[in-house]
Design an enzyme around this catalytic site. Sequence first.
Site, PDB file in Angstrom:
ATOM      1  CB  SER A  97      -0.956  -0.045   1.194  1.00  7.70           C
ATOM      2  OG  SER A  97      -1.978   0.907   1.066  1.00  7.70           O
ATOM      3  CG  ASP A 226      -6.978  -3.157  -2.886  1.00 11.02           C
ATOM      4  OD1 ASP A 226      -7.612  -2.350  -2.186  1.00 11.02           O
ATOM      5  OD2 ASP A 226      -5.742  -3.318  -2.808  1.00 11.02           O
ATOM      6  CG  HIS A 255      -5.621  -2.583   0.673  1.00  9.67           C
ATOM      7  ND1 HIS A 255      -4.867  -2.314  -0.452  1.00  9.67           N
ATOM      8  CD2 HIS A 255      -5.091  -1.804   1.668  1.00  9.67           C
ATOM      9  CE1 HIS A 255      -3.926  -1.417  -0.164  1.00  9.67           C
ATOM     10  NE2 HIS A 255      -4.046  -1.099   1.113  1.00  9.67           N
TER      11      HIS A 255
END
Length: 277
Positions: A97, A226, A255
């Site tokens: 991320s 996601d 995610h």
Amino acid sequence: MTSSTITTKDGTQIYYKDWGDGPVVTFSHGWPLNADAWDGQMHFLARNGFRVIAHDRRGHGRSTQSSSKNDMNGYADDLAELFEALDLRKAAMVGHSTGGGEVARYIGRHGTKRVAKAVLIGAVPPVMLKSAANPEGLPLEVFDGIRAGVAGDRSQFYKDLAIPFYGANRPGAKVSQGTLDQFWLWSMQSGQKNAYECVKAFSETDFTEDLKRIDVPTLFMHGEDDQIVPVHDSARKAARLVKGAREIYYPGAPHGLTATMQDKVNADLLAFLGSSA
């Protein structure tokens, strides 16, 4: 197994943990978590002959809640100071991320003289924010909502955010309460100011030129469901900017796939890193 801190040039203490022996793998965590989010990968790789190092980004976890440099350049430079302090060489860099953006910006600013491979998992590059140049991105209102959540009842905001983060709102999802609780615990360890300012860093930073500078073997891993960093505007675009990049997409994965699909992610990581062992 050790953990310690380094002090950066501006006096910020950066916490890190350093486990195992062998080829080095570094881990950069997502927002607004800390190095503990990587424990499932670190423990696995340490048992498989790697030295694994993860730090808490400034403002997160056990690192100083600094008032300044809560941006991608600051994060990348902190990581560079950690590399230099520990004299890390031929390291494989793994980022999830926001941490994927940190890896890209590190390479963009500091090159690959200490880097052997890169792995970006559910990562934010090339750029998340919607604009004329990036019409598929997320509108500014989405990120303003995140900032409002952090500045307001952030405890409840993080509890609510954990649900789409791990895909617990999908039919048939099997996400434990413990997994949701740990997200809240880690998030609450970040400074409010730091988490707030990091939203701009992960959403508005354009990593296009950083990605073009990556000249080591690179793997993109991303969940196709996601809900936080949509795959169509991140990995599928970013991989085209890195020469020879490899891609693995996980149908239905959220995610937070490093937790919900830990065994599969670990196996794929080991397969990619294995040639350096």
